[in-house]
Design a protein around this motif. Structure first.
Motif: not given
Length: 410
Positions: A226-253
């Motif tokens: 929370m205190a490091d803007p760069t780290a937060k931006r990277c974590i948010d991007r990782a969370l967004s990508s992982a969430t999209r991957m989850w949705r893609m797996i659901e879509d493939v199924l």
């Protein structure tokens, strides 16, 4: 028709083609054709004789396919009177066979098999002109045909060929239906296997992905992040990508459960492209590439498949970049009355015009020095076909490749 005599009977000069045509009809050895008995009975009636028969001449036998006045059977071709008449140019009419040099010594005339006197034979001619046999009428007494009777015999011979054609087309239809049924069963089996495979893969992928999402979500809430803007931006991007991957797996199924059919709905192409750029951002950075995304329209299609299509094409542009200059990719879109076009243009090594159709085939690799499986563009082609869309590969002005996909309106 001229002939050459190689055995005890004359052989038509088109013998091999004639036998191939006969085999295509598939009537020898098959159940009797139900309409032929009525035709031969009518032939005997019109000609005023007690006997009529449909004779088919195979390589070495005469096959009586339907008979009136006697029992149908099979005899050697060398004994057949019709084996002689099929080489004649037109309908044969013999008032008294004992007086005709062609037939006088034939066993059907001499009494060895029968005592035929009157004999008439009309050709059974296929659409290519090959004579497969004859519609034959005969009598044990001398006889004559009037012009009207001869014309009637010729018409009935054509009717016999119509019956045989109908039988052949019925066989072809039956074969086609059998092939469709076998293909349908195979598709059902394949779809069942696909659903099972997709379910297993989804399960195997979702379990570790659930852990990743959980750990990333926990990490996102830590004070250090929370205190490091760069780290937060990277974590948010990782969370967004992982969430999209989850949705893609659901879509493939879900896609697999529908038997592989696309699920069409309105699609925001801009959102799809931005998601792809975000997902491949690490590869873009590694290639020191720039990706410009212009305005993109709303379209109609399967969002999951279109995301896979765009991602494959962008990844291809990165892999096949020109190492001698900075990599640049431009993604633009247009809308027309007929549909929507999305263009992905790069300044890479390009694809020679003669190789462009081939790169869409499975496992095709033009460059063995670049890592890949040769599946990406083949997958894109399948997605394009599933959308009834078009894919055009052009050269980018100044060098490179431009892919244009046009999605039709529903």
């Amino acid at each position: 028709m001229t002939s050459t005599t190689t055995r005890a009977y004359p052989v038509p000069i088109d013998e091999q083609d004639r036998l191939r045509s006969l085999a295509d009809f598939g009537i020898i050895g098959a159940p009797p054709l139900p309409d032929l008995p009525s035709v031969v009975e009518l032939a005997a009636y019109i000609c005023g004789v007690p006997n009529a028969v449909v004779n088919i001449i195979s390589a070495d036998q005469q096959h009586q396919m339907a008979a009136y006045g006697f029992e149908a059977g099979v005899c050697a071709r060398e004994d057949s009177m019709c084996a002689i008449s099929i080489v004649e140019p037109e309908t044969v009419v013999v008032p008294d066979a004992t007086l005709d040099a062609r037939f006088a010594r034939n066993p059907f005339v001499t009494g060895e098999i029968d005592d035929v006197r009157f004999y008439a034979s009309a050709h059974l001619r296929d659409r290519d002109g090959h004579v497969l046999g004859s519609l034959c009428v005969f009598d044990q007494q001398p006889h004559h045909l009037t012009p009207q009777q001869r014309e009637g015999l010729d018409k009935l011979a054509r009717m016999v060929m119509d019956v045989m054609d109908l039988h052949r087309h019925g066989q072809l239809l039956e074969s086609a239906l059998d092939k469709v049924q076998r293909t349908t069963r195979e598709l059902q089996r394949s779809n069942a296997s696909l659903q099972h495979f997709a379910g297993q893969v989804s399960h195997d992928l979702k379990n570790p992905l659930t852990g990743v999402l959980g750990f990333v979500a926990l990490l996102a809430d830590t004070d250090a992040v929370m205190a490091d803007p760069t780290a937060k931006r990277c974590i948010d991007r990782a969370l967004s990508s992982a969430t999209r991957m989850w949705r893609m797996i659901e879509d493939v199924l879900s896609h697999a459960s529908l038997g592989g059919r696309p699920s069409f709905a309105p699609v925001d192409l801009g959102a799809v492209v931005h998601q792809v750029v975000d997902d491949v951002s690490a590869a873009i950075s590694a290639a020191q590439a720039t990706v410009d995304v212009g305005p993109l329209p709303m379209a109609y299609g399967d969002a999951t498949q279109l995301r896979v299509l765009v991602q494959n094409m962008v990844s291809n542009s990165l892999k096949f970049r020109d190492r001698g200059r900075d990599c640049h990719i431009a993604i633009t879109g247009t809308e027309t009355p007929d549909g929507w076009t999305i263009a992905i243009a790069d300044n890479g090594v390009g694809i020679p015009a003669e190789d462009r159709p081939r790169v869409l085939e499975m496992f095709t690799r033009l460059r063995t020095d670049v890592e890949g499986s040769g599946i990406g563009l083949a997958t894109c082609q399948r997605i394009v076909e599933a959308h009834e869309a078009t894919l055009v590969i052009d050269e980018t002005p100044g060098g490179g490749t431009t892919m244009r996909i046009t999605l039709p309106r529903p």
